[in-house]
Design a protein around this motif. Structure first.
Motif, PDB file in Angstrom:
ATOM      1  N   GLY A  68     -12.111 -22.033  13.989  1.00  0.00           N
ATOM      2  CA  GLY A  68     -12.514 -20.654  13.766  1.00  0.00           C
ATOM      3  C   GLY A  68     -11.414 -19.681  14.139  1.00  0.00           C
ATOM      4  N   LEU A  69     -10.724 -19.956  15.241  1.00  0.00           N
ATOM      5  CA  LEU A  69      -9.619 -19.093  15.683  1.00  0.00           C
ATOM      6  C   LEU A  69      -8.470 -19.146  14.686  1.00  0.00           C
ATOM      7  CD1 LEU A  69      -8.357 -17.282  17.854  1.00  0.00           C
ATOM      8  CD2 LEU A  69      -7.551 -19.357  19.011  1.00  0.00           C
ATOM      9  N   ILE A  96      -6.981 -16.016  12.459  1.00  0.00           N
ATOM     10  CA  ILE A  96      -5.560 -15.640  12.472  1.00  0.00           C
ATOM     11  C   ILE A  96      -4.997 -15.649  11.046  1.00  0.00           C
ATOM     12  CG2 ILE A  96      -3.252 -16.376  13.206  1.00  0.00           C
ATOM     13  CD1 ILE A  96      -4.584 -17.416  15.799  1.00  0.00           C
ATOM     14  N   ALA A  97      -5.332 -16.691  10.291  1.00  0.00           N
ATOM     15  CA  ALA A  97      -4.850 -16.789   8.912  1.00  0.00           C
ATOM     16  C   ALA A  97      -5.375 -15.630   8.071  1.00  0.00           C
ATOM     17  CB  ALA A  97      -5.276 -18.121   8.307  1.00  0.00           C
ATOM     18  N   ALA A  98      -6.648 -15.286   8.238  1.00  0.00           N
ATOM     19  CA  ALA A  98      -7.249 -14.185   7.466  1.00  0.00           C
ATOM     20  C   ALA A  98      -6.548 -12.863   7.781  1.00  0.00           C
ATOM     21  CB  ALA A  98      -8.736 -14.084   7.781  1.00  0.00           C
ATOM     22  N   ILE A  99      -6.230 -12.633   9.044  1.00  0.00           N
ATOM     23  CA  ILE A  99      -5.526 -11.406   9.438  1.00  0.00           C
ATOM     24  C   ILE A  99      -4.131 -11.363   8.809  1.00  0.00           C
ATOM     25  CG2 ILE A  99      -4.486 -10.181  11.393  1.00  0.00           C
ATOM     26  CD1 ILE A  99      -6.902 -11.204  13.067  1.00  0.00           C
ATOM     27  N   LEU A 100      -3.441 -12.505   8.820  1.00  0.00           N
ATOM     28  CA  LEU A 100      -2.105 -12.566   8.223  1.00  0.00           C
ATOM     29  C   LEU A 100      -2.158 -12.309   6.713  1.00  0.00           C
ATOM     30  CD1 LEU A 100      -0.601 -15.652  10.128  1.00  0.00           C
ATOM     31  CD2 LEU A 100      -0.009 -13.240  10.443  1.00  0.00           C
ATOM     32  N   TYR A 101      -3.157 -12.882   6.042  1.00  0.00           N
ATOM     33  CA  TYR A 101      -3.316 -12.635   4.599  1.00  0.00           C
ATOM     34  C   TYR A 101      -3.598 -11.153   4.331  1.00  0.00           C
ATOM     35  CZ  TYR A 101      -3.448 -17.581   3.238  1.00  0.00           C
ATOM     36  OH  TYR A 101      -3.123 -18.901   2.979  1.00  0.00           O
ATOM     37  N   LEU A 102      -4.414 -10.537   5.185  1.00  0.00           N
ATOM     38  CA  LEU A 102      -4.735  -9.120   5.003  1.00  0.00           C
ATOM     39  C   LEU A 102      -3.500  -8.250   5.197  1.00  0.00           C
ATOM     40  CD1 LEU A 102      -6.772  -6.863   4.545  1.00  0.00           C
ATOM     41  CD2 LEU A 102      -7.301  -6.920   7.001  1.00  0.00           C
ATOM     42  N   ILE A 103      -2.714  -8.552   6.223  1.00  0.00           N
ATOM     43  CA  ILE A 103      -1.480  -7.793   6.459  1.00  0.00           C
ATOM     44  C   ILE A 103      -0.541  -7.923   5.266  1.00  0.00           C
ATOM     45  CG2 ILE A 103       0.621  -7.688   7.881  1.00  0.00           C
ATOM     46  CD1 ILE A 103      -1.149  -8.528  10.279  1.00  0.00           C
ATOM     47  N   ASN A 104      -0.392  -9.142   4.771  1.00  0.00           N
ATOM     48  CA  ASN A 104       0.472  -9.377   3.604  1.00  0.00           C
ATOM     49  C   ASN A 104      -0.023  -8.623   2.387  1.00  0.00           C
ATOM     50  OD1 ASN A 104       2.707 -10.689   2.310  1.00  0.00           O
ATOM     51  ND2 ASN A 104       1.261 -12.112   1.356  1.00  0.00           N
ATOM     52  N   LEU A 105      -1.348  -8.555   2.223  1.00  0.00           N
ATOM     53  CA  LEU A 105      -1.937  -7.833   1.086  1.00  0.00           C
ATOM     54  C   LEU A 105      -1.673  -6.333   1.192  1.00  0.00           C
ATOM     55  CD1 LEU A 105      -3.717  -7.787  -1.442  1.00  0.00           C
ATOM     56  CD2 LEU A 105      -5.714  -7.720   0.060  1.00  0.00           C
ATOM     57  N   GLN A 153       0.511 -20.133   4.577  1.00  0.00           N
ATOM     58  CA  GLN A 153      -0.075 -21.469   4.416  1.00  0.00           C
ATOM     59  C   GLN A 153       0.750 -22.526   5.143  1.00  0.00           C
ATOM     60  OE1 GLN A 153      -0.363 -21.767   0.123  1.00  0.00           O
ATOM     61  NE2 GLN A 153      -1.572 -19.881   0.070  1.00  0.00           N
ATOM     62  N   GLU A 154       2.062 -22.393   5.092  1.00  0.00           N
ATOM     63  CA  GLU A 154       2.911 -23.352   5.800  1.00  0.00           C
ATOM     64  C   GLU A 154       2.736 -23.246   7.312  1.00  0.00           C
ATOM     65  OE1 GLU A 154       5.056 -25.746   4.159  1.00  0.00           O
ATOM     66  OE2 GLU A 154       3.552 -25.069   2.713  1.00  0.00           O
ATOM     67  N   LEU A 155       2.464 -22.049   7.807  1.00  0.00           N
ATOM     68  CA  LEU A 155       2.289 -21.834   9.245  1.00  0.00           C
ATOM     69  C   LEU A 155       0.916 -22.273   9.749  1.00  0.00           C
ATOM     70  CD1 LEU A 155       3.919 -18.299   9.680  1.00  0.00           C
ATOM     71  CD2 LEU A 155       4.742 -20.443  10.688  1.00  0.00           C
ATOM     72  N   THR A 156      -0.107 -22.102   8.934  1.00  0.00           N
ATOM     73  CA  THR A 156      -1.480 -22.275   9.428  1.00  0.00           C
ATOM     74  C   THR A 156      -2.182 -23.528   8.914  1.00  0.00           C
ATOM     75  OG1 THR A 156      -2.355 -20.911   7.604  1.00  0.00           O
ATOM     76  CG2 THR A 156      -1.782 -19.782   9.659  1.00  0.00           C
ATOM     77  N   THR A 157      -1.593 -24.228   7.943  1.00  0.00           N
ATOM     78  CA  THR A 157      -2.242 -25.424   7.410  1.00  0.00           C
ATOM     79  C   THR A 157      -1.234 -26.568   7.300  1.00  0.00           C
ATOM     80  OG1 THR A 157      -1.777 -24.945   5.076  1.00  0.00           O
ATOM     81  CG2 THR A 157      -3.775 -23.976   6.007  1.00  0.00           C
ATOM     82  N   LEU A 212      -8.738 -21.787   5.183  1.00  0.00           N
ATOM     83  CA  LEU A 212      -8.082 -20.957   6.194  1.00  0.00           C
ATOM     84  C   LEU A 212      -7.942 -21.683   7.526  1.00  0.00           C
ATOM     85  CD1 LEU A 212      -9.854 -17.503   5.561  1.00  0.00           C
ATOM     86  CD2 LEU A 212      -7.579 -18.217   4.799  1.00  0.00           C
ATOM     87  N   SER A 213      -8.911 -22.518   7.863  1.00  0.00           N
ATOM     88  CA  SER A 213      -8.917 -23.180   9.172  1.00  0.00           C
ATOM     89  C   SER A 213      -8.027 -24.412   9.229  1.00  0.00           C
ATOM     90  CB  SER A 213     -10.342 -23.594   9.540  1.00  0.00           C
ATOM     91  OG  SER A 213     -10.822 -24.595   8.663  1.00  0.00           O
ATOM     92  N   GLY A 214      -7.486 -24.815   8.085  1.00  0.00           N
ATOM     93  CA  GLY A 214      -6.647 -26.006   8.064  1.00  0.00           C
ATOM     94  C   GLY A 214      -7.433 -27.294   7.997  1.00  0.00           C
TER      95      GLY A 214
END
Length: 296
Positions: free
Chosen positions: A6-7, A11-20, A65-69, A240-242
């Protein structure tokens, strides 16, 4: 483990939002300049810049994706595709992750993807839907049978929107992408539709039928894409959770012969023939998913 996943998903969702948001800011500025200075040469230049911005957004998503999965990607059929040709892409639809998957594997391999989207998304997915609107993605109404019964004049609204969008796509090489099941797969929806497939909903022919009618002479091939996740792990949270360790994508390039193009709106016999072609493709796709998931 659930807490850790979940964590990581958060984190991945926040990174995707920032990138968007990083994408959306220059996109909105260019869109505003394009509107304020309605000179054709200037507008063409602005739209060209706008079309190139998603390439960097997708590269940012790739890094996330490379960082989180730790997904193992198995992609077949990318060879012999060109960035300078027009394509009609059809795909099965299981998750919001499907868009991230398609953007990743096709980025700079074929022209930018233009999805047919539900108009309701303009208000439910801020930034993402607004960016799509600025990039010229066609937004379609999905009227219920009850509404159409009261207002039959609305029946052809999406037809006209499809035609207008396809005419715009003639300007530069484009990939018109369509999740032709119309919605994300779930077992409940499959049973409600009485779908004859185990892993798919029924394919709908209207959108691509009109796309081929308008752009048939421009399209070089139909790209029949099958996205295959591990069993019971196709959700966006799993992505998102890997939790997804492998994704298989198979691409079948289908030549567009004369029997794919016809008067979809007025020729009932052609519509029926066209639907049978899609049904056959979906039968093959269902078997492919079954065989591939058996190996996971």
């Amino acid at each position: 483990m659930i807490l850790f996943n979940g964590l990581r998903a958060a984190i991945a969702a926040i990174l995707y939002l920032i990138n968007l948001i990083i994408l959306f800011v220059p996109l909105a500025i260019l869109g505003l300049f394009c509107y304020l200075f309605p000179l054709k040469i200037w507008q063409r230049k602005c739209k060209c810049w706008m079309e190139h911005l998603p390439v960097y957004w997708i590269k940012g998503n790739y890094l996330i994706q490379e960082l989180t999965t730790s997904i193992k990607w198995e992609v077949k059929g990318l060879d012999k595709l060109s960035y300078n040709e027009w394509y009609l892409l059809i795909s099965n639809h299981q998750s919001w992750a499907d868009i991230l998957v398609l953007q990743r594997i096709f980025n700079q391999k074929i022209p930018p993807l233009k999805f047919f989207l539900k108009r309701e998304l303009l208000w439910t997915l801020p930034f993402a839907s607004w960016a799509c609107w600025l990039l010229g993605f066609p937004f379609m109404h999905r009227y219920s049978k009850k509404v159409l019964a009261k207002h039959p004049e609305l029946k052809n609204k999406d037809v006209e929107a499809t035609k207008r969008a396809c005419i715009r796509f003639k300007a530069i090489p484009t990939t018109v992408a369509n999740f032709i099941e119309g919605t994300r797969f779930s077992e409940k929806k499959r049973q409600s539709q009485q779908s004859p497939y185990q892993y798919l909903l029924r394919p709908k022919s209207t959108g691509i039928g009109f796309s081929l009618a308008v752009l048939g002479d421009f399209f070089h091939k139909i790209l029949n894409v099958t996205i295959i996740y591990p069993p019971k792990k196709s959700g966006l949270f799993h992505f998102l959770s890997g939790d997804i360790k492998k994704i298989t994508v198979e691409i079948e390039a289908i030549p567009i012969t004369s029997d794919w193009i016809g008067d979809y709106q007025n020729d009932r016999q052609f519509r029926a023939s066209f639907q049978r072609k899609l049904n056959y493709l979906w039968e093959q796709k269902d078997e492919l998913i079954k065989r591939t998931q058996a190996r996971y």
